[in-house]
Design a protein around this motif. Structure first.
Motif, PDB file in Angstrom:
ATOM      1  N   THR A 284       0.799  -1.230   0.000  1.00 52.54           N
ATOM      2  CA  THR A 284       0.000   0.000   0.000  1.00 52.54           C
ATOM      3  C   THR A 284       0.831   1.279   0.000  1.00 52.54           C
ATOM      4  O   THR A 284       0.284   2.356  -0.214  1.00 52.54           O
ATOM      5  N   CYS A 285       2.111   1.165   0.288  1.00 55.38           N
ATOM      6  CA  CYS A 285       2.896   2.409   0.426  1.00 55.38           C
ATOM      7  C   CYS A 285       4.376   2.135   0.220  1.00 55.38           C
ATOM      8  O   CYS A 285       4.791   0.990   0.030  1.00 55.38           O
TER       9      CYS A 285
ATOM     10  N   HIS B   4       3.319  -0.255   8.620  1.00 53.95           N
ATOM     11  CA  HIS B   4       4.589   0.473   8.573  1.00 53.95           C
ATOM     12  C   HIS B   4       4.349   1.952   8.845  1.00 53.95           C
ATOM     13  O   HIS B   4       5.131   2.601   9.528  1.00 53.95           O
ATOM     14  N   CYS B   5       3.262   2.475   8.279  1.00 54.39           N
ATOM     15  CA  CYS B   5       2.934   3.888   8.492  1.00 54.39           C
ATOM     16  C   CYS B   5       2.595   4.129   9.963  1.00 54.39           C
ATOM     17  O   CYS B   5       2.995   5.136  10.554  1.00 54.39           O
TER      18      CYS B   5
ATOM     19  N   THR C 176      -1.490   4.087   5.456  1.00 57.93           N
ATOM     20  CA  THR C 176      -2.148   2.992   4.730  1.00 57.93           C
ATOM     21  C   THR C 176      -1.859   1.613   5.301  1.00 57.93           C
ATOM     22  O   THR C 176      -2.497   0.648   4.911  1.00 57.93           O
ATOM     23  N   CYS C 177      -0.871   1.493   6.173  1.00 62.65           N
ATOM     24  CA  CYS C 177      -0.488   0.148   6.635  1.00 62.65           C
ATOM     25  C   CYS C 177       0.248   0.221   7.969  1.00 62.65           C
ATOM     26  O   CYS C 177       0.498   1.306   8.505  1.00 62.65           O
TER      27      CYS C 177
ATOM     28  N   ALA D 290       5.803   4.289  11.849  1.00 63.95           N
ATOM     29  CA  ALA D 290       6.558   5.517  11.580  1.00 63.95           C
ATOM     30  C   ALA D 290       5.965   6.702  12.343  1.00 63.95           C
ATOM     31  O   ALA D 290       6.678   7.482  12.979  1.00 63.95           O
TER      32      ALA D 290
ATOM     33  N   HIS E 182       6.741   2.130   2.334  1.00 67.67           N
ATOM     34  CA  HIS E 182       7.330   1.226   3.326  1.00 67.67           C
ATOM     35  C   HIS E 182       7.195  -0.220   2.863  1.00 67.67           C
ATOM     36  O   HIS E 182       8.099  -1.041   3.047  1.00 67.67           O
ATOM     37  N   CYS E 183       6.032  -0.539   2.294  1.00 66.63           N
ATOM     38  CA  CYS E 183       5.804  -1.902   1.803  1.00 66.63           C
ATOM     39  C   CYS E 183       6.759  -2.207   0.648  1.00 66.63           C
ATOM     40  O   CYS E 183       7.313  -3.310   0.560  1.00 66.63           O
TER      41      CYS E 183
END
Lengths: 73, 73
Positions: free
Chosen positions: A12-13, B15-16, B12-13, B19, A15-16
């Motif tokens: 989705t982003c 990881h976000c 969105t996920c 962060a 980071h992914c």
């Protein structure tokens, strides 16, 4: 040199993208990984390697990177 | 102790979430950060701190964490 493209869901982003790229980079013989992110569907992941990469290795790397799955195409 | 909730866009996920949480945890006096992720809209971010956190500090932390923005509510 072999180049293969995969359809991967769950990204989705950025980071992914980083998580998936770095796991795939870690596979034996992989030279380059590029990701064309489609946050709302399947993203195209292209792997360039010295020799063909086994599909199971790609599946395992995606699993290691997170909740990402290979689409059967 | 003060608890404030913010509406944050761009997450969105997981990881976000990580962060954003870790940047907010780094603010002076912050004790706890929780995120209720809404991948397709604004996510609710709740910050518990010893003293009220300035809105500008939250905006700066979100910017530091990535492309995340505070909604005016």
């Amino acid at each position: 040199m072999t180049t293969s493209s995969y359809q991967v869901t769950g990204m989705t982003c950025g980071h992914c993208v980083n998580a998936v790229s770095s796991e795939l980079q870690g596979l034996d013989g992989v030279q380059d990984v590029t990701v064309d992110l489609n946050a709302h569907g399947a993203s195209t992941v292209t792997v360039t390697s010295a020799a063909p990469v086994q599909r199971e290795q790609v599946v395992a790397a995606l699993d290691e990177a997170g909740d990402y799955h290979l689409l059967d195409v």
